[in-house]
Enzyme design. Structure first.
Site, PDB file in Angstrom:
ATOM      1  N   ASP A 123      25.190   8.228  18.638  1.00 18.79           N
ATOM      2  CA  ASP A 123      24.466   9.356  17.874  1.00 18.79           C
ATOM      3  C   ASP A 123      23.678   9.002  16.480  1.00 18.79           C
ATOM      4  O   ASP A 123      22.891   9.766  16.104  1.00 18.79           O
ATOM      5  CB  ASP A 123      25.683  10.180  17.186  1.00 18.79           C
ATOM      6  CG  ASP A 123      26.829   9.520  16.455  1.00 18.79           C
ATOM      7  OD1 ASP A 123      26.498   8.576  16.051  1.00 18.79           O
ATOM      8  OD2 ASP A 123      27.741  10.344  16.391  1.00 18.79           O
TER       9      ASP A 123
ATOM     10  N   ASP B 257      32.026   6.891  21.468  1.00 16.33           N
ATOM     11  CA  ASP B 257      32.325   7.352  19.982  1.00 16.33           C
ATOM     12  C   ASP B 257      33.572   7.989  20.062  1.00 16.33           C
ATOM     13  O   ASP B 257      34.134   8.840  21.085  1.00 16.33           O
ATOM     14  CB  ASP B 257      31.366   7.879  19.254  1.00 16.33           C
ATOM     15  CG  ASP B 257      30.009   7.023  19.110  1.00 16.33           C
ATOM     16  OD1 ASP B 257      30.275   5.906  19.044  1.00 16.33           O
ATOM     17  OD2 ASP B 257      28.750   7.484  19.253  1.00 16.33           O
TER      18      ASP B 257
ATOM     19  N   ASP C 203      22.766   2.789  16.313  1.00 19.72           N
ATOM     20  CA  ASP C 203      23.212   2.767  17.766  1.00 19.72           C
ATOM     21  C   ASP C 203      22.146   2.450  18.600  1.00 19.72           C
ATOM     22  O   ASP C 203      22.329   2.108  19.990  1.00 19.72           O
ATOM     23  CB  ASP C 203      23.896   4.059  18.144  1.00 19.72           C
ATOM     24  CG  ASP C 203      25.090   4.161  17.447  1.00 19.72           C
ATOM     25  OD1 ASP C 203      26.078   3.136  17.357  1.00 19.72           O
ATOM     26  OD2 ASP C 203      25.472   5.566  17.443  1.00 19.72           O
TER      27      ASP C 203
END
Length: 1021
Positions: A740, A441, A744
């Site tokens: 997070d 990310d 996900d």
């Protein structure tokens, strides 16, 4: 040969000792345990640390049956003013679809009164200790920590050591009968002392490992949750949660206790962990029961805690599993297979050695005194032969081989914990060493996640820099300013709370915090007023919709909906815009194009862009959702999130290590490209693509494009999932992925190594992850990869060292038995060698810290042989040298060195033993590097290694010079000591020569990003 196929170590290991790194099935775990069979010295120590497969299956089958019964109120509860017992309170939530008990107590309001809690203010801070005492603490049943003496007891269960104790006792009895006191006890007593030393060292090592794992478990349990107590909203540890707390739940949380729904917005709960129901359940006032262990998949809510710890259904189930060990890792299982093979070979050698010694003894006896004439000395000789055979098994069955993995992992995990990485699953640490791709990310991982509003665009005017607030106030009309501030304050998931010091603190995500800070800097005095407005409906932000909306009741009548989120999405919902004068004007295509240019200009400066819009309605449409059009655009925000210092160097390190870094973000593609270039991820020949474009590609197009993709922007969680599965299936990559959010979880679960963010990550993401990055920092991820490589390489070093000792010890004793009729290495000496090889060798080599050179070589390919050609070259080369030297000493040593006298046999055997030990000492140094010639580089940075080598040499001197009575040695002269050291040190010269011999690499394909792969080991037919 079988069915035309050749047998090899690797084919045997792959058939019986191969398990997946993540979620291994119970049958795979049972298969390798069965394959080990009887070739294990100590089952308690070998298998005791692993999770009990049968216990896991039982926990899965277990159903908690709750029956309505008569409950009695204990006097201590009445004394404190509580009106409901803990068991009855726990039973209410467990009734699920039955509301009888809840209604009987007056609903949630009645329950709150009976537990002395306010539905707005929560429990009183002064009552917390009392509540924990009366209603229980939020902890599962924990097994007490094992004492040191329990590890001693485990070590004593080694079958071979037990047999040796019996041999020693027989030796003492026979010795006393033949030699008298005290000479008769020396041989047997020496074996017993050696066994005690082995047991104490083994127990100490295991005890230290257990303590490290306990520390890691305590870290895993440090979960913070948001509660309301005494009118204050604060974060507390999940273990400090008590009955009566008002708990705030949001998307991604794991419900930490049983309770009742108070209020909330669109709360959807995944109850599959308890009920097995796959579809999320809507929790509301009509269906208010919430259960520990369930997951929040959407929405937000407040709940009243009614049961904690072992009084919850989840707590009872977890209590059955707690303390049952950890899952075994693929490397541990594979090394159990290697130990089994070596053990089988050692068993054959031990039996042959005993039979050869016995046959020679009987032949000699038959020739001289006759087979029918027996004495106590003859019995003692046979007992000693048997003890030597058993000790060969002790050396040959390398218990330390699989246990060295645990030791190395425990050491690495402890170090990583200090470096802000919490390893949840042991296998992840070793798998990370093979990672060839990291899908990361952007926000908080590559960037600092400390966000501020840097630029604002309102009604064709851009406000930039430190003076933007004052300029905005003087330029924008009061009407636009009021709507802007109202939109910021009401359309937020963050909360402003006043701390004990009187200062305001914002609780919430970084983006929300940045907007709220901006709003407070403009009109802080309006926050409380706007916060009191009635919220009719809240549609929380999630990574699929990429927006959040709130509908409020206006004070003067009417309904207003605010919407904020990804710029392009919000802009598409708008058909009007506020100008600076406060007038609402149509949003033409040209103006829309201008707004897009503003968004792109912000994004190209690496700013995160958000839009905020609103629309007014006469009444709220209860029977249908609010339409996604007809909004009025208020503002475009450019939010600055600086790149973390050191990220560029960390990315460069990954590239040098053959690890491709790909950035996956929900941001605008221009923002993503700007950040990726700044981090060094996006190169000139790399491709940045949007998630939707990725999904539109066919399999063939994707396979061709995948190696070049470096950035995926405007991605959805399933885009990340598709990327992970494609990399694994098309290119056999070992993929690490960060996450997070709740959505996900599929990608984290599917990846080889799931990395959850500790600060911004939801509990659902953390639960699905293998490693939690506590500081959300990309550099920490690279550090995990570095330690993963260190673990793998350290175990290879230890295996190389141990196999060399195994081969030499087995062959020396067997050949000596065949040629001379005696074994030069006695039981006591072999036990000492075993300790050097097993526990001390593992401590020395398995705890080597990582070095920079590890990140300059490609990762290990999936399915590569563990014992490589390079290792075989070193093992066979060193083994051959040691065998030649020891055989020379054994056959012509006395003549060559002019050793004469009554002690000549003992002297030459002591020299053989001493030389053998020093060969291992110097070879241990050689094993620090399998390919590099300079094995001394950085040796003094590893004080454990230096300390163990020093201790080994000191103990060797003591054994030879002072414990000869027990160890069957005699003191050596200075010249013979020097000779022993020289013989050992020559192994370092041999190591240099061996490393100059080129090893034929197997022909392998290169990875898509162009790095060569590590060669495989040889097949043994």
């Amino acid at each position: 040969m079988e069915g035309g196929r050749s047998w090899s170590i690797e084919s045997y290991l792959n058939e019986y000792f191969d398990i997946p790194a993540k979620n291994p099935p119970g049958e795979a775990r049972r298969r390798w345990r069965r394959a080990v069979g009887l070739i294990v010295r100590n089952r308690r120590r070998r298998f005791g640390r692993f999770s009990d497969v049968d216990a896991i299956d039982e926990a899965q089958r277990r159903k908690i049956l709750v029956r309505v019964k008569q409950y009695h109120l204990p006097p201590e509860l009445i004394e404190e003013g509580f009106c409901i017992s803990p068991d009855e309170l726990a039973a209410i939530a467990n009734m699920r679809e039955d509301y009888t008990m809840l209604r009987m107590h007056g609903g949630i309001n009645g329950i709150s009164r009976k537990i002395k809690a306010s539905l707005e203010d929560g429990a009183k801070e002064t009552d917390i200790a009392t509540r924990q005492m009366l209603y229980g603490a939020n902890r599962h049943a924990e097994k007490p920590p094992r004492s040191f003496w329990m590890f001693v007891w485990d070590a004593l269960h080694d079958l071979t050591l037990i047999i040796l104790v019996v041999c020693a006792l027989v030796s003492i009895v026979v010795g006393l009968a033949t030699k008298g006191w005290p000479m008769g006890i020396y041989d047997g007593f020496g074996i017993i002392l050696s066994i005690l030393l082995v047991v104490l060292v083994t127990a100490t090592s295991d005890y230290q490992q257990a303590r490290k794992f306990m520390e890691l478990d305590r870290e895993k349990q440090k979960i913070y949750i948001r509660v309301t107590r005494d009118k204050k909203t604060k974060e507390v540890l999940v273990h400090d949660l008590v009955v009566g707390d008002i708990l705030h739940l949001s998307i991604g949380d794991v419900v930490p206790a049983d309770g009742l729904f108070i209020s909330g917005d669109c709360l959807m709960i995944d109850e599959s962990s308890l009920s097995g129901e796959s579809e999320p359940v809507n929790i509301s006032e009509e269906r208010p029961f919430l259960h520990a262990g369930n997951k929040v998949v959407d929405g937000a809510a407040k709940m009243l805690v009614t049961a904690v710890g072992t009084r919850t259904e989840w707590g009872k189930i977890m209590g059955t599993l707690n303390g049952d060990g950890v899952d075994e890792t693929p490397l541990q299982v594979k090394l159990n297979g290697v130990a089994t093979i070596i053990g089988q070979i050692g068993l054959v050698f031990a039996v042959l050695t005993f039979l050869v010694l016995l046959a020679r003894f009987l032949a000699d006896k038959g020739m001289h005194v006759g087979l029918l004439n027996w004495s106590a000395n003859d019995a003692l000789t046979i007992v000693n032969y048997f003890a030597i055979a058993v000790t060969i098994i002790v050396v040959a069955v390398p218990e330390g081989l699989p246990l060295a993995v645990t030791l190395s992992l425990a050491f690495a995990m402890k170090k990583l914990m200090h470096d802000k990485a919490l390893v949840r699953h042991l296998a992840a640490c070793e798998t990370m060493g093979s990672a060839s791709c990291i899908c990361t990310d952007k926000t908080g991982t590559l960037t600092t996640n400390h966000m501020i509003v840097d630029k604002v665009w309102i009604g064709d005017v851009k406000f930039v820099g430190d003076k933007k607030n004052s300029e905005l106030k003087s330029t924008i009309s009061e009407r636009v300013m009021a709507i802007l501030i109202q939109g910021i304050f009401v359309n937020t998931a963050s909360e402003v709370v006043k701390g004990d010091d009187g200062k305001n603190t914002i609780l919430g995500l970084a983006t929300e915090t940045a907007l709220l800070e901006f709003g407070l800097s403009l009109e802080e005095h309006l926050y409380d007023d706007y916060n009191k407005l009635t919220r009719i409906k809240v549609d929380p932000f999630n990574s699929v919709k990429k927006k959040m909306s709130v509908t409020i009741q206006l004070p003067n009548g009417g309904i207003r909906t605010f919407c904020k989120g990804a710029s392009e999405i919000i802009l598409e919902q708008c058909n009007t815009i506020h100008n600076t004068d406060g007038n609402i004007v149509p949003l033409s295509e040209m103006q829309k194009h201008n707004v897009l240019n503003i968004i792109n200009s912000f994004a190209s400066e690496a700013l995160r862009t958000l839009c905020i819009a609103f629309k007014d309605m006469d009444e709220f449409p209860n029977d249908q959702p609010i339409s996604d059009d007809g909004y009025t655009l208020i503002a475009v925000f450019g939010i600055k999130d600086p790149v973390r210092p050191g990220v560029k160097d960390a990315v460069r390190t990954c590239m040098a290590a053959g690890i491709r870094v790909r950035m996956v973000t929900g941001d605008n593609i221009n923002t993503a490209k700007a950040i990726a270039k700044e981090c060094g991820i996006l190169t000139e020949d790399g491709i940045a693509i949007e998630g939707q474009q990725l999904n539109n590609k066919s399999s063939d197009e994707l396979k061709e494009l995948l190696p070049k993709i470096q950035v995926i922007a405007r991605s959805l969680p399933m885009d990340k999932y598709k990327l992970v599965t494609s990399l694994k299936s098309m290119y056999q990559e070992v993929v690490a992925v960060t996450g997070d959010g709740t959505n996900d979880a599929p990608a984290l679960h599917e990846s080889d190594i799931g990395l959850a963010m500790g600060i911004t990550g939801t509990e659902v993401a953390k639960e699905s992850a293998d490693v939690i990055i506590m500081d959300d920092n990309f550099e920490t991820i690279v550090n995990v990869a570095r330690w993963g490589r260190a673990v793998y390489l350290n175990i290879q070093k230890f295996v190389q060292f141990q196999l060399t000792v195994n081969i030499v010890a087995l062959i020396v004793n067997f050949v000596s038995a065949c040629i001379i009729g005696s074994a030069p290495l006695t039981a006591v000496q072999l036990l000492w060698v075993n300790m050097i090889m097993d526990t001390l060798g593992a401590l020395a080599l398995a705890t080597e810290p990582p070095n920079d050179e590890m990140m300059k070589r490609p990762p290990v390919r999936r399915g590569d042989n563990f014992i490589t050609r390079i290792m075989w070259r070193n093992i066979l080369g060193q083994g051959l040298y040691q065998l030649l030297v020891l055989a020379t000493l054994m056959v012509i040593g006395k003549k060559l060195l002019s050793i004469e006298g009554p002690q000549s046999d003992k002297t030459i055997n002591t020299l053989i033993f001493n030389s053998f030990v020093f060969c291992q000492v110097f070879n241990e140094i050689n094993c620090r590097e399998m390919e590099k010639i300079n094995v001394l580089q950085g040796i003094f940075r590893n004080w454990i290694f230096v300390g163990i080598l020093t201790a080994t040499v000191i103990f060797q001197v003591i054994i030879v010079e002072f414990l000869g009575t027990f160890a069957n040695t005699v003191p050596l002269s200075g010249e013979l000591w020097l000779l022993s050291v020289v013989i050992g040190s020559i192994s370092m010269i041999i190591s240099v020569i061996l490393k100059c011999i080129p090893v034929e690499f197997n022909k392998t394909n290169t990875k898509p990003h162009g790095y060569e792969l590590i060669p495989e080991g040889p097949e043994i037919l």
